[in-house]
Design a protein around this motif. Structure first.
Motif, PDB file in Angstrom:
ATOM      1  N   ALA A  83       0.964  -1.148   0.036  1.00 54.82           N
ATOM      2  CA  ALA A  83      -0.003  -0.076   0.035  1.00 54.82           C
ATOM      3  C   ALA A  83       0.948   1.372   0.074  1.00 54.82           C
TER       4      ALA A  83
ATOM      5  N   ALA B 202       2.362   1.959  -3.321  1.00 51.21           N
ATOM      6  CA  ALA B 202       1.307   2.351  -4.486  1.00 51.21           C
ATOM      7  C   ALA B 202       0.964   3.943  -3.920  1.00 51.21           C
TER       8      ALA B 202
ATOM      9  N   ALA C   5      -4.005  -0.468   3.925  1.00 46.11           N
ATOM     10  CA  ALA C   5      -4.305  -1.187   2.587  1.00 46.11           C
ATOM     11  C   ALA C   5      -5.729  -1.480   2.459  1.00 46.11           C
TER      12      ALA C   5
ATOM     13  N   ARG D 126      -7.963  -1.237  -0.847  1.00 47.21           N
ATOM     14  CA  ARG D 126      -7.257  -2.237  -1.811  1.00 47.21           C
ATOM     15  C   ARG D 126      -7.860  -3.467  -1.845  1.00 47.21           C
TER      16      ARG D 126
ATOM     17  N   LEU E 166      -8.806  -7.036  -4.486  1.00 51.56           N
ATOM     18  CA  LEU E 166      -7.955  -7.993  -4.624  1.00 51.56           C
ATOM     19  C   LEU E 166      -8.814  -9.300  -4.468  1.00 51.56           C
TER      20      LEU E 166
END
Length: 774
Positions: free
Chosen positions: A44, A47, A74, A77, A81
């Motif tokens: 994370a 990113a 995270a 995200r 995922l």
């Protein structure tokens, strides 16, 4: 990012490389403890920061729960995922591999190492593999010892009494994390081929192991005896029994049941996790096959699943922690950020130990002993050993290293006479004492005289063993420049990378600049980034023109060139110590100060230097005026053409090209040991004059006139001459480029420096041929 057993100055290289152009495959994540949360956070954080080449992460497990990845940074995200998670569809879960049979038995009455060994011996059969998995190293060692005892008989009596292995004894092997890499690499019995009936000994093999067999080990046992463990670990352990198509096996889960005292058997695990696991084993009944496990898990409700797959990491790596790992400076107490808490939970951390035959006992010296200790009052003193230079005892090789819990290491080392700890500041293996042993910290590297014992190839680390340890032969280095890089990274004062053939600053700078530009181009980096790296390469060693550095190069049987711009010299030409009058001198700081000084002399109004505070000049004394340079001077023109952020980025690469001076410019202990009235930072004194030196430019080379070095950049706040301090510039660089890009650029320039150093050869300036450098 903080490589255990690697030199401190190497850390930024590893930091930059592992986060660029990489694919992280995180297999069997249920075994990673808090390290799983760390990998999620790192993904994370990557990113959220700039990157020059992307990095990707795959998380893999037969028991993967997407919620495990929902850490603070995270969380947003995870839904995407989870939607794209790869699984084997239910209709595809057919065939012989899914039809293996595993008989499951719960044995609550088997708890002690002797009882576990008895069960394993009873169920073991010839020409088969039995695997015993314990929750701790100490328990595994005790079980292996109990097995050996069961297969040992006593013959004769009195003086003729002898002990020998029974004729029908199986081979017993012990596997855990406290072995050196040398022995671990030779565990060929942990392979699929070694499990074949024809490959096994006549009376079979019993392997006693810890969690190390839960991942990355392709073995198939006929019988598995395992301590009760958290459910994800049990599933992995079950997978090491009857692993291949068409096989069948027997599973035994031993240890106290839920509702009974589990603390003594929990080991590194939480009691609540063992209780949830035990209830699930009960629900399975007598069938431990993959199909039965999948059916059971599919029937769990949310509460049962949450209890079974509980994951509550205690430490979460956040942005501030990342920045602390990025800054490799020691804290005010002289310590480091300990990354262990982001790798695994619990109080126990590891040090790294290696054994060698040193045999250099020196005079008795007990000055460091604790005066309150009983030993200090004794007339008998333990013989001490003198400090060792890295040239005498080079850095550790991977195969030599053994991980030891720091608590056990401290207790063991206190009883030894000959051990050494690697001191980064002095670049030596410092002789250890009892107080030294008590101060051992996680991540430290300890060298032990092989005759002191403490390790056997059968048991691994064994503090009780007094038998001499067989040292591991260190591999030969493939190139002198690579060995020099490792030696230099292990010591703040080492300039081992400069100890090669004679070469001038201009020639070496040209070679490094060309090499790093080539690397950047091959990596597909932006052309502007490549150009900035090339400029940094040409400037990185300008500070070696400082008289302190040039005086360190003495004579090599009269072969030293009579000039003051040498960047490299053979080992035989160097004084030892190199900088007696300026201990801790770092030429890269002189390079940085010369770079900013050149801009200030040519364009004092450059945007990188200007401070919009009218009264600042009147209230700050910035020292005597500096001699100006014409703005069209080739070296000044290259620098002055840069935007402020570009100039700072080039300066960052120049300063950090050895990984020793980076985020802060502060006086070290060695600076403070000199005359207090002289202000020094890393051996550079305020007002030092660096003589004129020839430096490579984009087209050729030219002479940089005498340069007065000003330490104003090391002061906090704003200054009239240079504006922002170095600390503020680093903060701006980190905010703009992020820690990953900055360390990646460090790594590229340092790689280019090593590669160029490997090709040290004829230098036209040394040969008197300066035509193309005019």
């Amino acid at each position: 990012m903080r490589g255990f057993a690697s030199g401190r100055a190497r850390w930024p290289v590893d930091f930059g490389l592992v986060h660029h152009d990489t694919l992280w495959i995180l297999d069997e994540v249920q075994l990673m403890d808090v390290g799983l949360a760390t990998t999620s956070q790192l993904a994370a954080l990557r990113a959220g920061h700039p990157s020059l080449r992307r990095a990707f992460s795959w998380w893999m497990s037969a028991t993967l729960q997407p919620g495990w990845l929902a850490t603070f940074d995270a969380r947003g995200r995870v839904p995407a995922l989870a939607d794209s998670m790869l699984t084997i569809p239910a209709e595809a879960r057919t065939g012989a591999l899914f039809d293996v049979r595993k008989q499951l038995t719960r044995r609550e009455d088997v708890t002690t190492p002797e009882e576990v060994a008895g069960l394993a011996a009873e169920r073991h059969a010839g020409r088969s593999l039995t695997l015993v998995v314990a929750n701790t190293v100490d328990r595994a060692v005790a079980i292996a010892a109990a097995l050996e005892e069961r297969f040992t008989v006593t013959t004769g009596s009195g003086k003729n009494k002898a002990r020998a292995r029974r004729a029908d004894a199986p081979e017993v092997r012990l596997v855990h994390s406290r072995f050196r890499g040398h022995e671990r690499a030779r565990w060929d019995f942990l392979s699929r081929a070694a499990c074949a009936t024809a490959a096994l000994p006549e009376h079979g093999r019993i392997v006693v192991a810890t969690q190390v067999v839960e991942a990355g080990v392709d073995v198939s046992a006929a019988t598995l005896v395992t301590d009760l463990a958290p459910w994800p670990s049990l599933v992995q352990r079950f997978g090491r029994c009857a692993r291949y198509a068409g096989e069948s096996g027997a599973l035994f889960v031993v240890g106290a049941a839920a509702g009974k005292p589990l603390e003594k058997l929990a080991g590194p695990y939480e009691v609540a996790d063992l209780e949830a696991s035990d209830r699930t084993v009960t629900l399975l009944g007598e069938d431990g096959a993959p199909r039965a496990i999948e059916a059971l898990e599919g029937a769990l409700d949310d509460a049962q699943r949450a209890a079974l797959y509980r994951y509550e990491p205690f430490h979460i790596l956040r942005q501030t922690d990342l920045e602390e790992l990025f800054d490799t400076s020691k804290d005010l107490s002289g310590g480091d950020v300990d990354p262990s808490r982001f790798i695994r939970s619990g109080e126990e951390r590891d040090v790294t130990v290696l054994w060698r035959s040193v045999s250099v006992a020196g005079p008795i010296d007990d000055t460091d002993d604790d005066p309150n200790a009983p030993e200090a009052a004794s007339a008998a003193r333990r013989p001490r050993s003198r400090a060792l230079e890295l040239s005498e005892q080079p850095l550790a090789a991977r195969d030599e290293l053994c991980r030891v819990p720091v608590g056990q290491a401290r207790e063991w080392l206190e009883g030894l006479a000959r051990f050494w700890t690697l001191d980064y500041l002095d670049g030596q293996w410092q002789a250890g004492t009892r107080p030294t042993a008590r101060r051992i910290r996680p991540g430290d590297v300890v060298l032990v005289e092989a005759a002191e014992g403490g390790y056997t190839t059968r048991l691994g680390f064994d503090a009780k063993s007094k038998a001499p340890v067989e040292p591991v032969d260190a591999p030969e280095r493939v190139a002198a420049a690579v060995a020099a890089f490792d030696r230099a990274a292990a010591s703040e004062g080492s300039d081992a990378q400069s100890e090669l053939g004679y070469q001038t600053i201009a020639t070496h700078g040209r070679a490094v600049g060309d090499e790093v530009a080539r690397i950047a181009t091959e990596l597909g980096l932006d052309a502007r980034v490549a150009a900035l790296l090339a400029l940094a390469g040409r400037w990185h060693d300008v500070g070696k023109a400082h008289p302190v550095f040039q005086r360190a190069i003495g004579s090599d049987a009269g072969e030293r060139p009579e000039r003051g711009d040498l960047a490299k010299a053979p080992p035989s030409a160097w004084r030892r110590p190199a900088y007696p009058e300026r201990p801790g001198f770092r030429h890269e700081l002189a390079s940085l100060l010369a770079l900013y000084g050149t801009v200030a002399r040519a364009r004092p109004d450059h945007p990188a230097l200007v401070v919009d505070l009218a009264a600042l000049a009147a209230t700050h004394d910035e020292g005597p005026p500096i001699e100006p340079l014409p703005p069209d001077h080739p070296l000044a023109a290259e620098l002055c053409a840069l935007a402020p952020d570009e100039l700072d980025l080039v300066a960052w690469c120049v300063l950090t090209h050895h990984g020793k001076v980076r985020c802060t410019l502060g006086s070290t202990l060695k600076d403070q040991s000199l005359r207090p009235e002289e202000q020094r930072v890393h051996g550079v004194r305020e007002g030092d004059v660096m003589p004129a030196v020839r430096v490579a430019t984009g087209e050729a080379s030219c002479v940089l006139p005498d340069t007065r070095l000003d330490l104003a950049l090391a002061r906090l706040g704003l200054g009239a001459r240079y504006g922002r301090s170095w600390a503020e510039r680093v903060a701006d660089l980190r905010a703009q480029h992020g820690p990953f890009v900055l360390t990646y650029l460090e790594a590229l320039l340092r790689a280019a420096d090593v590669r160029a150093s490997m090709r040290v050869g004829d230098d036209p300036l040394l040969a008197g041929d300066a035509k193309e450098h005019a």
